[in-house]
Design an enzyme around this catalytic site. Structure first.
Site, short mmCIF file in Angstrom:
data_model
loop_
_atom_site.label_atom_id
_atom_site.label_comp_id
_atom_site.label_asym_id
_atom_site.label_seq_id
_atom_site.Cartn_x
_atom_site.Cartn_y
_atom_site.Cartn_z
N ASP A 271 0.88 -1.16 0.00
CA ASP A 271 0.00 0.00 0.00
C ASP A 271 0.93 1.23 0.00
O ASP A 271 2.13 1.11 0.28
CB ASP A 271 -0.96 0.00 1.20
C1 BGC Z 1 -4.94 3.37 0.04
C2 BGC Z 1 -5.04 2.45 -1.15
C3 BGC Z 1 -4.84 3.24 -2.41
C4 BGC Z 1 -3.49 3.90 -2.35
C5 BGC Z 1 -3.14 4.71 -3.58
C6 BGC Z 1 -3.66 4.18 0.01
O1 BGC Z 1 -3.66 5.17 0.97
O2 BGC Z 1 -5.01 2.64 1.24
O3 BGC Z 1 -6.29 1.80 -1.14
O4 BGC Z 1 -4.98 2.43 -3.54
O5 BGC Z 1 -3.46 4.77 -1.25
O6 BGC Z 1 -3.87 5.87 -3.63
#
Ligand code: BGC
Length: 739
Positions: A271
C-alpha cells in the site's frame, strides 16, 4: 579484376557473417516471442537482466508508475486508483486530458462497493469491472487499484463503504466477478488490502491480533477466491500489522499463506508507503514497493506523513543492492520478485500491447452500468402502509429535505472517490417526476458550513423544513454522511447520524406522517430516536453519479427495490460484536470476537439486530417452495444439487435475492448457527415462478480446523436453509455427510 583465393575466402566469410547477423536480427529474443509460454519468456528475460536492472524494478518510478527498463523493452505499469471508477488524482502522475494547461480527467463515478454488494448481482459487478477497465484503458493506464474486499468488522470503519460487507462468501463472489472482468480487458486489478485492514484508527501502526481460524474463515476467503478462482494478477498488502508484523514484511501472510497455500502467481504491491525494511520486506514476498521516485520522497518529507507512521523508500535499487551484496537478499529471491512482475506483464498482454490513451470515458453504456448498480443496491428497509412507491398521479406535492438532498454525495472520502463530470442529486432525480417539489436544507451537514451551525441558523433551517413538510403531501428526508465524515484515513466517530439530523427527522415526521427517510451512508446508523414513527425507510448508500436517478426510480416505483443488506444493522454500537475490542489498546487490537462477525454473532448469540443481514423489502412478494437436496447423502467431495421454486405472488415484476445458509449442529468445534454458502438474484414477472439451483461442495460444509491447520467437514447431518434474510429462513432440508 581477378581476385586471389584469399580475397575470395574473406568475401565468403563476410557474407556468412552478414547472413548470421541477419538471421539473428530476424529472430527476436525468446522473451519477445508471444507464442512462448509466459514462464519461458520470464526465464529468458531474467537471464538478460543485470542485477542492477532487477533491483530497479522493486520500487515504483512515480506516484502511480512502476519502473520501466527501456533497454529490454520492459514497460512501466501505469496505475489508477479505484475501485469505484477511475480516480483522477493530483500530483505528478495525474490522469489529465490533453488540454493545455492539462485539466483533471472526469470519469464515471460508480456506486460504492457496499452498494454493489447490496445488489447481490455478480453479473452486474462483472459489468462494472469491465466498464471501469475500459475507462482505465481509455486513459492509457494499465492497472486499477481495486477491488477492496476487507470485511466490515465494525460499523465505524471509515472504509466500510468501499468493501463488500461482512460476509466472506458474498465478498468472495463479488470480488471474483470484478477481477475476472477487469482481467478479461487486459487490465491489472489489485485486490486489497491484504490483510485485516478493518479499521483506519492508527492504520500505520495498529497491530491486528487474529487467530488462524478466524483469519481463514473470515478475513482471508475473499483473497483466496481471488487467487484460486480468478487467478488474480496482483494483491496489495495492507498498512497495518498482523499478529505483530507489518503486512508488507509478513512472511507468514505473503509467502506461506498467499504464495504457498493459495498458490498466488502474480505480484504483491505495498500500500502507498507501508514498508519499513529492505531485506525483511523483499524476503517476506513483497514484490513492488509503491509509490517511488520523487513523489514518494515528497510524501515522506511531509510532517503529517511522518506523524502518521507512513513509511517507504526501502526498496530503492541502491538499498536492495546493498542487501544483496551483504548476502541478506539472494539473487534467486530477486528473480522471484521481478519474475512475478514480468509474468503479469506477459500474461496480461501489456508487454506486447501497451495501452494507448485516447478512448472515451463516461459513455452512455458506462453510465447505464452505474445507474443499474445504484438502483439495484438500494435497500427498502421499512414500508408501513405501503407508503411507497409514490403515485405521481395522486400526490400533489413533495417536500424534499435534508443535507444530502441537494448535493450528490457520491461516495465516501479518500483514494476511491471519483470526480465525475456530472452527478445527479436526490432532489434532481425526484424533480424529473411530474410532481411539484419544494426543497429545504433542514440542517447543515456537520462541519461543512460554519454559518449554518449557529443556534439561530439551525432554528431557522429546521423551521423552514417543518413548514415545507407540513404543506406537502409527502416528505422525503435525505440524511447521512459525506466524504469528510466517512472516509479513508480515519474512522467514523459515531454510529449516530451527524449533528442535528435525528432532530430533523423527528421534526419532519411530526409535521407530516407521510415521511420517507432516506439514508445516504456507507455504514449502519442508530435509528432509535425516530424509527418507530417512520413509515418508510430507504438505504441508498453511496450511489455514485447516478444515485439521484436511482433513488427517484425506486421512490416512484419505476424500479422495484431488490437490494438486500450485505451487513447487519445493529440497534446500537454496543450491540456490534467487536465493540468491546475496538479500536484496541496500546496500538494492538484483539479480534477477540473471533469468527463471530456480523450475522454469525447476532444469529448465534440471539442478539436482535435493527435489520438483519440479507434483509430487504420489495413492492411485490415472493413465495418459496419445493426445496430438494440431491443426493440427500454424500461422501467425499461429491457435489450436492439444491433446488427450489420461487414465485412472484404480487402484482409487480421484481427481483428476489434467494439466500442459502448451511447449519452445522454436530461439528466437533463451535460453529456459527449458520453461514451463507449460496445466493441467487432472480428476476420474476408478476405471477411468474422460477426454479433456483445451487451446487454445494464439501467446502460449503467445512470449517478451518486449528488442529489440522486445514478445512474440515465433520460427517453427520447438516441443515440446508433457504432464506430471504439470515433471520427469515423459509425452507429447510437435511443433508447427510457420510465421510
Ligand atoms: C490506500 C489504497 C490506495 C493507495 C493509492 C492508500 O492510501 O489505502 O487503497 O490504492 O493509497 O492511492
Amino acid at each position: 579484376m581477378r581476385r586471389s583465393p584469399l580475397a575470395w575466402f574473406a568475401l565468403l566469410l563476410v557474407s556468412v557473417a552478414s547472413i548470421v547477423v541477419q538471421a539473428q536480427t530476424a529472430v527476436p529474443a525468446p522473451y519477445k516471442d508471444v507464442r512462448l509460454a509466459p514462464e519461458k519468456r520470464v526465464a529468458d528475460l531474467l537471464s538478460r537482466m543485470t542485477i542492477e536492472e532487477k533491483a530497479s524494478m522493486l520500487s515504483g518510478a512515480g506516484w502511480m508508475e512502476s519502473a520501466a527498463i527501456e533497454r529490454l523493452g520492459i514497460p512501466a505499469i501505469h496505475m489508477a486508483d479505484g475501485p469505484m471508477g477511475v480516480r483522477s488524482w493530483l500530483g505528478s502522475s495525474a490522469v489529465t486530458s490533453a488540454a493545455n494547461p492539462p485539466i483533471k480527467v472526469e470519469t464515471t463515478s460508480f456506486p460504492a462497493g457496499v452498494t454493489m454488494a447490496a445488489s447481490w448481482d455478480t453479473e452486474l459487478v462483472g459489468r462494472e469491472g469491465q466498464a471501469i477497465a475500459q475507462e482505465v484503458k481509455a486513459l492509457g493506464r494499465d492497472m486499477i487499484l481495486g477491488p477492496t474486499v476487507n470485511i466490515n468488522r465494525v460499523p465505524l470503519w471509515g472504509r466500510n463503504f468501499e468493501g463488500y460487507g461482512e460476509d466472506p462468501y458474498l465478498s468472495s463472489r463479488l470480488g471474483v466477478a470484478y477481477i475476472k472482468a477487469v482481467q478479461a480487458e487486459g487490465v491489472i486489478p489489485s485486490v486489497k488490502h491484504f490483510a485485516a485492514n478493518n479499521e483506519e484508527f492508527e492504520r500505520h501502526r495498529i497491530d491486528a491480533h487474529i487467530d488462524p481460524r478466524t483469519l481463514h474463515e473470515i478475513y482471508l476467503p475473499a483473497f483466496k477466491a481471488a487467487v484460486q478462482e480468478a487467478d488474480v494478477w496482483n494483491v496489495m498488502s495492507a498498512y497495518n500489522k498482523l499478529n505483530g508484523t507489518y503486512c508488507a514484511e509478513n512472511a507468514t501472510l505473503l509467502t506461506d499463506i498467499l504464495k504457498r497455500e493459495f498458490g498466488f502467481k502474480g505480484f504483491v504491491i505495498s500500500d502507498w508507503g507501508s514498508t519499513y525494511s529492505t531485506a525483511g520486506t523483499v524476503n517476506a514476498g513483497m514484490d513492488l514497493e509503491m509509490p517511488g521516485g520523487a513523489p514518494m520522497k515528497a510524501m515522506l518529507s511531509r510532517p503529517a506523513t511522518q506523524l502518521s507512521g507512513n513509511s517507504g523508500g526501502w526498496l530503492e535499487a541502491d538499498k536492495v543492492l546493498a542487501e544483496v551484496k551483504a548476502g541478506r537478499i539472494t539473487e534467486a529471491t530477486l528473480d522471484d520478485n521481478v519474475g512475478r512482475i514480468l509474468r503479469v506483464l506477459f500474461v496480461s498482454g501489456l508487454f506486447d500491447h501497451p495501452h494507448t490513451a485516447g478512448g472515451e470515458v463516461d459513455t452512455p453504456a458506462q453510465q447505464a452500468v452505474a445507474r443499474q448498480g445504484a438502483t439495484e443496491g438500494i435497500v427498502l428497509l421499512k414500508n408501513a402502509g405501503s407508503l411507497l412507491p409514490l403515485d405521481a398521479t395522486k400526490i400533489h406535492s413533495i417536500a424534499v429535505i435534508g443535507p444530502n438532498a441537494a448535493v450528490a454525495r457520491t461516495g465516501g472520502g479518500g483514494s476511491s472517490l471519483v470526480r465525475p463530470k456530472h452527478a445527479v442529486t436526490p432532489l434532481d432525480g425526484i424533480r424529473e417526476h411530474s410532481v411539484p417539489v419544494t426543497y429545504a436544507l433542514g440542517v447543515g451537514m456537520e462541519g461543512e458550513n460554519p454559518a449554518q451551525d449557529t443556534a439561530e441558523a439551525r432554528a431557522k433551517l429546521l423551521q423552514e423544513a417543518v413548514s415545507a413538510a407540513a404543506k406537502a403531501d409527502v416528505a422525503v428526508v435525505v440524511v447521512g454522511r459525506y466524504a469528510k465524515l466517512e472516509a479513508e484515513g480515519f474512522d467514523v466517530k459515531t454510529m449516530d447520524l451527524p449533528a442535528g439530523q435525528d432532530e430533523l427527522i423527528q421534526a419532519v415526521e411530526k409535521a407530516n406522517p407521510h415521511t420517507v427517510v432516506v439514508l445516504n451512508t456507507g455504514d449502519p446508523v442508530t435509528m432509535s430516536k425516530w424509527l418507530a414513527q417512520t413509515p418508510a425507510l430507504v438505504e441508498m448508500w453511496y450511489g455514485g453519479q447516478e444515485g439521484g436517478h436511482a433513488l427517484a426510480s425506486i421512490l416512484f416505483g419505476d424500479a422495484n427495490p431488490s437490494g438486500k443488506l450485505p451487513v447487519s444493522f445493529p440497534k446500537k454500537w454496543e450491540d456490534s460484536p467487536a465493540a468491546a475490542n475496538y479500536p484496541g489498546q496500546n496500538l494492538k487490537v484483539n479480534y477477540a470476537e473471533g469468527i463471530y462477525v456480523g450475522y454469525r454473532y447476532f444469529d448465534t448469540k440471539n442478539v436482535e439486530p435493527q435489520f438483519p443481514f440479507g434483509f430487504g423489502l420489495s413492492y411485490t412478494s415472493f413465495a418459496y417452495s419445493g426445496l430438494a437436496v440431491t443426493p440427500g447423502k454424500v461422501a467425499g467431495n461429491q457435489p450436492v444439487q439444491v433446488s427450489l421454486k420461487v414465485k412472484n405472488t404480487g402484482a409487480r415484476a421484481g427481483a428476489e435475492v434467494v439466500e442459502l445458509y448451511v447449519h452445522d449442529g454436530h461439528a466437533k468445534i463451535d460453529r456459527p448457527v449458520h453461514e451463507l454458502k449460496g445466493f441467487r438474484r432472480v428476476e420474476l414477472k408478476a405471477g411468474e415462478t422460477k426454479t433456483v439451483q445451487f451446487t454445494l461442495d464439501r467446502a460449503a460444509l467445512s470449517y478451518w480446523s486449528p488442529d489440522k491447520k486445514d478445512w474440515v467437514a465433520d460427517p453427520g447431518t447438516f441443515e440446508i436453509q433457504i432464506g430471504a434474510s439470515s433471520r427469515d429462513i423459509r425452507l429447510r432440508a437435511p443433508l447427510e455427510l457420510l465421510q
